[in-house]
Design a protein around this motif. Structure first.
Motif, PDB file in Angstrom:
ATOM      1  N   SER A   1       1.309   3.680  -3.387  1.00  0.00           N
ATOM      2  CA  SER A   1       0.757   4.931  -3.081  1.00  0.00           C
ATOM      3  C   SER A   1       2.060   6.019  -3.464  1.00  0.00           C
ATOM      4  O   SER A   1       1.659   7.123  -4.445  1.00  0.00           O
ATOM      5  CB  SER A   1       0.366   5.136  -1.816  1.00  0.00           C
ATOM      6  OG  SER A   1      -0.033   6.509  -1.742  1.00  0.00           O
ATOM      7  N   ARG A   2       3.052   5.762  -2.962  1.00  0.00           N
ATOM      8  CA  ARG A   2       4.312   6.686  -3.163  1.00  0.00           C
ATOM      9  C   ARG A   2       4.498   6.815  -4.712  1.00  0.00           C
ATOM     10  O   ARG A   2       5.005   7.726  -5.502  1.00  0.00           O
ATOM     11  CB  ARG A   2       5.549   6.177  -2.232  1.00  0.00           C
ATOM     12  CG  ARG A   2       6.615   7.307  -2.413  1.00  0.00           C
ATOM     13  CD  ARG A   2       6.339   8.461  -1.548  1.00  0.00           C
ATOM     14  NE  ARG A   2       7.527   9.333  -1.400  1.00  0.00           N
ATOM     15  CZ  ARG A   2       7.961   9.996  -0.370  1.00  0.00           C
ATOM     16  NH1 ARG A   2       7.149   9.907   0.891  1.00  0.00           N
ATOM     17  NH2 ARG A   2       8.889  10.734  -0.358  1.00  0.00           N
TER      18      ARG A   2
ATOM     19  N   SER B   1       2.820   6.074  -7.286  1.00  0.00           N
ATOM     20  CA  SER B   1       1.829   6.756  -8.151  1.00  0.00           C
ATOM     21  C   SER B   1       2.075   8.126  -8.027  1.00  0.00           C
ATOM     22  O   SER B   1       2.083   9.038  -9.020  1.00  0.00           O
ATOM     23  CB  SER B   1       0.436   6.229  -7.689  1.00  0.00           C
ATOM     24  OG  SER B   1      -0.460   7.137  -8.343  1.00  0.00           O
ATOM     25  N   GLU B   2       2.507   8.508  -6.925  1.00  0.00           N
ATOM     26  CA  GLU B   2       2.433  10.165  -6.740  1.00  0.00           C
ATOM     27  C   GLU B   2       3.673  10.565  -7.388  1.00  0.00           C
ATOM     28  O   GLU B   2       3.657  11.542  -7.940  1.00  0.00           O
ATOM     29  CB  GLU B   2       2.593  10.148  -5.276  1.00  0.00           C
ATOM     30  CG  GLU B   2       2.741  11.803  -4.725  1.00  0.00           C
ATOM     31  CD  GLU B   2       1.206  12.748  -4.984  1.00  0.00           C
ATOM     32  OE1 GLU B   2       1.497  13.803  -5.346  1.00  0.00           O
ATOM     33  OE2 GLU B   2       0.326  11.932  -5.077  1.00  0.00           O
TER      34      GLU B   2
ATOM     35  N   THR C   1       0.794  -1.277  -0.067  1.00  0.00           N
ATOM     36  CA  THR C   1      -0.058  -0.042   0.046  1.00  0.00           C
ATOM     37  C   THR C   1       0.858   1.194   0.007  1.00  0.00           C
ATOM     38  O   THR C   1       0.506   2.344  -0.743  1.00  0.00           O
ATOM     39  CB  THR C   1      -0.873  -0.109   1.391  1.00  0.00           C
ATOM     40  OG1 THR C   1      -1.703  -1.284   1.263  1.00  0.00           O
ATOM     41  CG2 THR C   1      -1.806   1.446   1.298  1.00  0.00           C
ATOM     42  N   LYS C   2       1.934   1.262   1.188  1.00  0.00           N
ATOM     43  CA  LYS C   2       2.732   2.310   0.755  1.00  0.00           C
ATOM     44  C   LYS C   2       3.647   2.628  -0.509  1.00  0.00           C
ATOM     45  O   LYS C   2       3.624   3.721  -0.816  1.00  0.00           O
ATOM     46  CB  LYS C   2       3.726   2.116   2.236  1.00  0.00           C
ATOM     47  CG  LYS C   2       4.703   3.384   2.441  1.00  0.00           C
ATOM     48  CD  LYS C   2       5.225   3.503   3.649  1.00  0.00           C
ATOM     49  CE  LYS C   2       5.964   2.197   4.218  1.00  0.00           C
ATOM     50  NZ  LYS C   2       6.589   2.324   5.378  1.00  0.00           N
TER      51      LYS C   2
END
Length: 389
Positions: free
Chosen positions: A305-306, A308-309, A301-302
């Protein structure tokens, strides 16, 4: 919405049997081809079962060769497109439809024994096609689960095949739980491997399960044939127990009891399973797996998300952050816990696949600065990688 037209016609010219034909033309298309294999037992005078295979990288012969052992055991015609690959579903549906119409125009196919399979993105495509058409007897999904087109009320069988070091291992477990919840007939076969096509032996195990389900539907049931499958399954179970791989043993126990309790006396096996589940050794391995999957979910998850950002949304990339997180992840490798070690493999490869896909896109769009960053990230994930800018 995809539109499939499966039209069955009479056989025409038949290619040589027992040979992989790696580039057969699909008439009436813009150069579409596929790999074809007719088992040695194939006869144009009888109806034959068929398996349509989908490769994530449009390598038809690679897909076909994985299934040769199962083809000869069950008389399966094999067909794998050289054009369908990871990408837009509408395009792949159109390619699939062209191949269906061509195959059914010159081979005599048994309509109640049409199977579909694929690996990785090809597995998702296979499940989507089966779900949209509901004309296939079953799916063998290798190394990945479903797209947005998920099984629900359809009546096909589903076998998941996945290595326990595959980045989609957790997903495949979740998919099985979903299918069990909606009472969709399925099984999941796992083994020690990373993200790759299953071995021919695991493919045969999948088709053994599919054909066992068909035998159980017959009236009267062929007891001797069912007993042969039961003996093979219990031999596998005993092998897992002897090797100490209790996660695979538990999976096999559950499968045997579910598959045979209505056709074979399994009371003694039920008692053995009850004692097995209470054993300290199994509880320790199960606890280790559950712990690893929990840690994996947090990392996935971490990192996703990173990623993608910073990479997909093209914001500033903080490579020091990535170094720190991947060093923390790598630290689990040093622990005396095989499930944590497998977890590290899964998380790292999941991130690598995302980075490599982003790299391919950047090479096409000439995003030099981002390309440099993604190459450096890949080197952090796998220091021995030799990618160049």
């Amino acid at each position: 919405m995809a539109c499939f037209s499966l039209v069955f016609l009479r056989a025409q010219h038949i290619p040589e049997k027992g040979v992989v034909h790696d580039s057969v033309q699909v008439p009436g298309t813009n150069g579409e081809t596929y790999a074809l294999y007719l088992p040695k037992s194939y006869s144009e005078n009888t109806l034959s079962p068929i398996l349509f295979i989908y490769s994530p990288n449009a390598r038809g012969s690679e897909g076909v060769k994985t299934f040769l052992k199962a083809s000869e055991k069950y008389g399966l015609v094999l067909a794998c497109s050289n054009n369908s690959k990871n990408g837009p579903y509408d395009r792949n549906f159109a390619i699939a439809n062209n191949l269906f119409n061509h195959i059914f125009s010159f081979l005599n196919i048994k309509q109640d024994e049409m199977w579909v399979s694929g690996f990785s993105g090809g597995s998702r495509l296979a499940s989507a096609i089966a779900s949209l058409t509901n004309q296939f007897a079953g799916v063998v999904g290798c190394g990945a689960g479903f797209s947005e087109h998920m099984p629900s009320t359809q009546n096909f069988l589903y076998v998941g095949l996945c290595g326990n070091r595959d980045m989609n291992y957790g997903e495949m477990i979740s998919n099985k739980n979903y299918l069990d919840l909606i009472k969709f007939k399925n099984t999941l076969i796992t083994y020690d491997a990373d993200h790759r096509w299953p071995t021919p032996e695991h493919i045969v195990r999948a088709f053994d399960w599919l054909y066992l389900q068909k035998l159980k539907q017959k009236n009267p049931q062929p007891v001797n044939q069912i007993q042969t499958y039961y003996q093979s399954d219990t031999d596998l179970l005993n092998g897992f127990l002897e090797s100490g791989d209790l996660i695979l043993a538990n999976e096999q126990y559950e499968r045997i009891l579910k598959d045979y309790e209505t056709v074979i006396q399994v009371d003694s096996l039920k008692e053995n399973y009850r004692l097995f589940q209470k054993s300290k050794a199994f509880k320790e391995q199960k606890s280790a797996l559950d712990n690893a999957l929990g840690i994996e979910e947090k990392f996935m998850t971490k990192l996703r998300s990173r990623f993608s950002e910073e990479f997909e949304k093209n914001t500033k990339v903080h490579l020091k952050w990535w170094e720190k997180e991947l060093n923390n992840l790598e630290g689990f490798k040093a622990k005396d816990d095989v499930e944590l070690q497998k977890m590290v493999d899964r998380v790292k490869f999941d991130l690598f696949v995302r980075a490599y896909g982003q790299r391919r896109m950047l090479l096409q769009t000439n995003g030099a600065e981002q390309l440099s960053s993604v190459n450096r990230l890949i080197k952090i994930i796998y220091p021995s990688s030799t990618l160049t800018e």
